[in-house]
Design a protein around this motif. Structure first.
Motif, short mmCIF file in Angstrom:
data_model
loop_
_atom_site.label_atom_id
_atom_site.label_comp_id
_atom_site.label_asym_id
_atom_site.label_seq_id
_atom_site.Cartn_x
_atom_site.Cartn_y
_atom_site.Cartn_z
N GLN A 151 -23.02 14.18 7.85
CA GLN A 151 -24.15 14.14 6.92
C GLN A 151 -25.01 15.39 7.03
N LYS A 152 -25.27 15.84 8.25
CA LYS A 152 -26.08 17.05 8.45
C LYS A 152 -25.37 18.28 7.89
N ALA A 153 -24.06 18.33 8.08
CA ALA A 153 -23.29 19.45 7.54
C ALA A 153 -23.33 19.44 6.02
N ALA A 154 -23.19 18.26 5.43
CA ALA A 154 -23.24 18.14 3.96
C ALA A 154 -24.61 18.53 3.44
N ARG A 155 -25.68 18.12 4.13
CA ARG A 155 -27.03 18.48 3.71
C ARG A 155 -27.26 19.99 3.85
N TYR A 156 -26.72 20.57 4.92
CA TYR A 156 -26.82 22.02 5.12
C TYR A 156 -26.22 22.77 3.93
N ILE A 157 -25.04 22.34 3.50
CA ILE A 157 -24.38 22.96 2.34
C ILE A 157 -25.22 22.77 1.08
N LYS A 158 -25.69 21.57 0.88
CA LYS A 158 -26.46 21.25 -0.33
C LYS A 158 -27.74 22.08 -0.41
N GLU A 159 -28.41 22.30 0.72
CA GLU A 159 -29.69 22.99 0.74
C GLU A 159 -29.57 24.47 1.08
N PHE A 160 -28.33 24.95 1.25
CA PHE A 160 -28.14 26.33 1.74
C PHE A 160 -28.83 27.38 0.86
N LYS A 161 -28.63 27.30 -0.44
CA LYS A 161 -29.20 28.33 -1.32
C LYS A 161 -30.72 28.32 -1.30
N ASP A 162 -31.33 27.16 -1.07
CA ASP A 162 -32.79 27.09 -0.96
C ASP A 162 -33.29 27.69 0.35
N ASN A 163 -32.46 27.64 1.39
CA ASN A 163 -32.86 28.09 2.73
C ASN A 163 -32.28 29.44 3.13
N ILE A 164 -31.59 30.10 2.21
CA ILE A 164 -30.86 31.32 2.57
C ILE A 164 -31.77 32.41 3.14
N LYS A 165 -33.01 32.47 2.69
CA LYS A 165 -33.95 33.49 3.16
C LYS A 165 -34.73 33.05 4.40
N LEU A 176 -25.38 25.10 14.07
CA LEU A 176 -24.68 25.14 15.35
C LEU A 176 -24.00 23.80 15.59
N LEU A 177 -22.75 23.86 15.97
CA LEU A 177 -22.00 22.66 16.34
C LEU A 177 -21.67 22.75 17.82
N CYS A 178 -22.07 21.75 18.58
CA CYS A 178 -21.73 21.74 20.00
C CYS A 178 -21.42 20.32 20.42
N GLY A 179 -20.66 20.17 21.49
CA GLY A 179 -20.29 18.85 21.96
C GLY A 179 -18.99 18.90 22.73
N LEU A 180 -18.51 17.73 23.05
CA LEU A 180 -17.29 17.61 23.83
C LEU A 180 -16.07 18.11 23.05
N SER A 181 -15.07 18.46 23.80
CA SER A 181 -13.81 18.93 23.23
C SER A 181 -13.15 17.83 22.39
N GLY A 182 -12.58 18.23 21.27
CA GLY A 182 -11.83 17.29 20.45
C GLY A 182 -12.67 16.39 19.57
N ARG A 183 -13.92 16.74 19.32
CA ARG A 183 -14.81 15.88 18.53
C ARG A 183 -14.93 16.34 17.08
N GLY A 184 -14.24 17.42 16.69
CA GLY A 184 -14.24 17.83 15.30
C GLY A 184 -15.15 18.99 14.95
N LEU A 217 -20.53 11.15 14.78
CA LEU A 217 -19.70 11.90 13.84
C LEU A 217 -20.20 11.72 12.41
N ILE A 218 -20.66 10.53 12.09
CA ILE A 218 -21.22 10.27 10.75
C ILE A 218 -22.45 11.16 10.54
N LYS A 219 -23.34 11.22 11.55
CA LYS A 219 -24.55 12.05 11.45
C LYS A 219 -24.20 13.53 11.34
N ALA A 220 -23.21 13.96 12.13
CA ALA A 220 -22.79 15.37 12.07
C ALA A 220 -22.28 15.73 10.68
#
Length: 157
Positions: free
Chosen positions: A94-108, A115-123, A89-92
Motif C-alpha cells: 500500500q505504501k509503495a502504491a501511494r508513493y507512486i500515486k503521489e510521486f509527481k506531487d512530491n518530486i520537488k 527505502l525498503l528494508c527487512g529480512l531476506s526473502g520478504r519481497g 506485506l500488505i502495508k508495504a
C-alpha cells in the motif's frame, strides 16, 4: 584528424540514417529525436543540441537492463506482488502504491525517496522493481541500486 567543418546536425543525421533499412518506414520509440536522444535547434543562426525528454528514461531502462534483474522481473506490476495476507506485506504494498500515486506531487520535495528494508526473502527487491517499473511507465527516470553494492562502495570511500 577531425574535420571541424562538419556540423553536429550532419553527424546526427548520419546516425539516424544508419538505423534505417532501405525501402522501409522507420519506427522510432521517440518521434521527437528519432531515438538519438538529442534535439537539434537553431538559435541566432547557430545550431545547438539538447537532451531529449526520452534520454533519462532510456538511460534508466539501460541501467535496469544491466543490473542483473531478469527480463521477467522488469515486467512485474503490483498485481504480481503476493502479500500472503500478511499485514506487513500488505502495508508495504500500500505504501509503495501511494508513493507512486503521489510521486509527481512530491518530486520537488527533499524527502521524496522510498527505502525498503527487512529480512531476506520478504519481497523488497520485487517491490522496488515494481516501483521502478511504474515510474518508468510514466516516463520518470529511476536509479536501481543494490544495497550490497552501494554499501560496499560507501565503505570504500
Amino acid at each position: 584528424m577531425i574535420n571541424s567543418e562538419i556540423k553536429f546536425g550532419e553527424v546526427l543525421e548520419k546516425m539516424k540514417n544508419t538505423r534505417v533499412v532501405p525501402n522501409t518506414v522507420p519506427k522510432y520509440q521517440c518521434e521527437l529525436c528519432k531515438d538519438t536522444e538529442t534535439i537539434l535547434y537553431l538559435k541566432n543562426g547557430i545550431e545547438y543540441g539538447r537532451d531529449c525528454e526520452c534520454k533519462e528514461v532510456k538511460m534508466s531502462i539501460r541501467i535496469m537492463a544491466n543490473s542483473g534483474i531478469c527480463d521477467e522481473d522488469l515486467k512485474k506490476t503490483f498485481k504480481d506482488f503476493e502479500t500472503f495476507n500478511e499485514e506487513k506485506l500488505i502495508k508495504a504494498k500500500q505504501k509503495a502504491a501511494r508513493y507512486i500515486k503521489e510521486f509527481k506531487d512530491n518530486i520537488k520535495a527533499r524527502n521524496n525517496s522510498f527505502l525498503l528494508c527487512g529480512l531476506s526473502g520478504r519481497g523488497k527487491t520485487t517491490l522496488g522493481i515494481i516501483i521502478a517499473n511504474n515510474l518508468l511507465s510514466q516516463l520518470i527516470g529511476v536509479r536501481y541500486m543494490s544495497y550490497r553494492d552501494e554499501i560496499t562502495r560507501l565503505k570504500q570511500v
